[in-house]
Motif scaffolding. Structure first.
Motif: not given
Length: 408
Positions: A220-221, A210-214, A197-198, A245-247
């Motif tokens: 990813l919200f 980096l957030l997408m990788q995490e 969450k960011r 990629s994450p959702r």
């Protein structure tokens, strides 16, 4: 109406008490014996039982014992004659909530019944929450509310959660956008993965990568997606094309289409997001959700503060329903904490309003709720409320309500 199961073999007493209860907006179920009353005594009974002690055959003690076996939390109030008070005291030690000496004063009877009814309502509400916890349905467990709009919100969440596509959650400030996002994640195939969450404001392209990788394998919200820098918006569209990629779940408290038109929000990103949308209604659209939400927040706040849960007067809940709550559930949670701590509450300003002002606030809430249910279509809302269209539009103008604000 709140129910009272009244058991007394004396027809004159039974009739007098029935009339008293009806005159005070209670719904009595009058029975002449335990045998007649027995079928009404169930774990789901929403009211309180009032029974005479001395009755032929099965007396009040037997009724009390039977009720305790069916549901130990069923409130039983005993009616006693002058010589029965020692018996009534003993009965209270066996589980009766109170006793009243016949003939009992109306004020004393109503005070005892209201306390018992409030306790019963809280018990049943807690049981319902427990059932929701055990059901394994995060939407029912975490997205509380009894209104049709609350049920529609849960339905939307259940509909979008199993899909792999991006989701856009919209709602007013303080409505719980991030909570809804988390519920969607918990109900999704990505539930075992990370939920990152960011806040979108200030996120640069390199940080976004980096957030997408995490969040890989999870969700990813990005909250307040309208604040994501335009360069990062463009990069995000390309990153989402990667099958690994994450959702993405995006939250927004802003109206995005005007931003797309003026170029401050990426059209490609908007059309990518708006295919799956979840709209959170404002509290002003669903005033019937305010009492159960407030009770829930009071219980949570009391646990956090290590204090006993205070009683909540029905008049206080009614007053809360007359407020606009621009901060929505976030403000209601704060109000609950202040209530638990015994601090002065600003919402009590309604106490100083006259009847006309309070009725106006309720009317405004009803109009907004109708527009929310009809997706901002004023004509349909007027028809649903059985109000002439001109009258409905006049009322909207009087309260400064714009139907377009409630279109999904």
């Amino acid at each position: 109406m709140q129910k009272v199961l009244l058991v007394d073999d004396d027809a004159a007493v039974r009739d007098a008490l029935t009339q008293t209860l009806e005159l005070n907006d209670l719904s009595p179920i009058a029975c002449a014996s335990f045998v007649v009353a027995k079928d009404h005594i169930t774990p789901e009974f929403e009211g309180v039982i009032v029974s005479d002690i001395r009755m032929p055959g099965r007396d009040g003690f037997h009724l009390l014992e039977y009720a305790r076996e069916i549901d130990p939390a069923l409130p039983v109030v005993l009616l006693t004659g002058e010589g029965d008070i020692p018996m009534a005291v003993r009965a209270m030690s066996e589980g009766a909530v109170d006793f009243l000496e016949k003939p009992c004063a109306t004020a004393d009877l109503l005070a005892v019944l209201q306390r018992a009814l409030q306790t019963r309502a809280l018990v049943l509400e807690n049981r319902q929450l427990k059932r929701q916890l055990e059901s394994g349905d995060p939407a029912a467990r975490l997205l509380l509310g009894v209104s049709p709009l609350a049920e529609e919100l849960r339905r939307q969440v259940r509909r979008v959660a199993p899909t792999p596509t991006e989701v856009l959650i919209t709602g007013p400030t303080g409505s719980g956008v991030s909570k809804v996002a988390e519920v969607i994640h918990l109900m999704s195939p990505q539930a075992q993965g990370a939920f990152i969450k960011r806040a979108a404001a200030g996120v640069k392209t390199t940080e976004l990568d980096l957030l997408m990788q995490e969040a890989a394998g999870g969700t990813l919200f990005l909250d307040d997606i309208q604040s994501l820098p335009i360069e990062a918006q463009t990069s995000l569209v390309y990153l989402l094309d990667d099958p690994t990629s994450p959702r993405l779940i995006a939250g927004s408290t802003a109206d995005l289409p005007p931003r797309v038109e003026n170029g401050s929000f990426s059209a490609d990103l908007y059309y990518r997001l708006e295919g799956m949308r979840v709209r959170i209604p404002a509290l002003s659209e669903r005033p019937s959700d305010i009492p159960p939400l407030f009770r829930h927040y009071v219980v949570v706040s009391a646990e956090q503060a290590g204090l006993a849960v205070p009683e909540i007067d029905n008049a206080y809940l009614t007053m809360l329903m007359t407020q606009d709550w621009p901060g929505n559930t976030r403000s209601l949670m704060s109000a609950a904490m202040r209530f638990v701590l015994g601090m002065p509450e600003e919402v009590t300003r309604a106490d100083g309003l006259g009847l006309a002002e309070q009725l106006a606030q309720v009317e405004r809430s009803i109009l907004i709720a109708a527009l929310g249910r009809q997706n901002g279509r004023a004509a349909a809302a007027a028809q649903a409320l059985q109000v002439p269209r001109k009258t409905f539009y006049d009322k909207l103008a009087r309260y400064g309500i714009r139907p377009e604000d409630y279109r999904r």
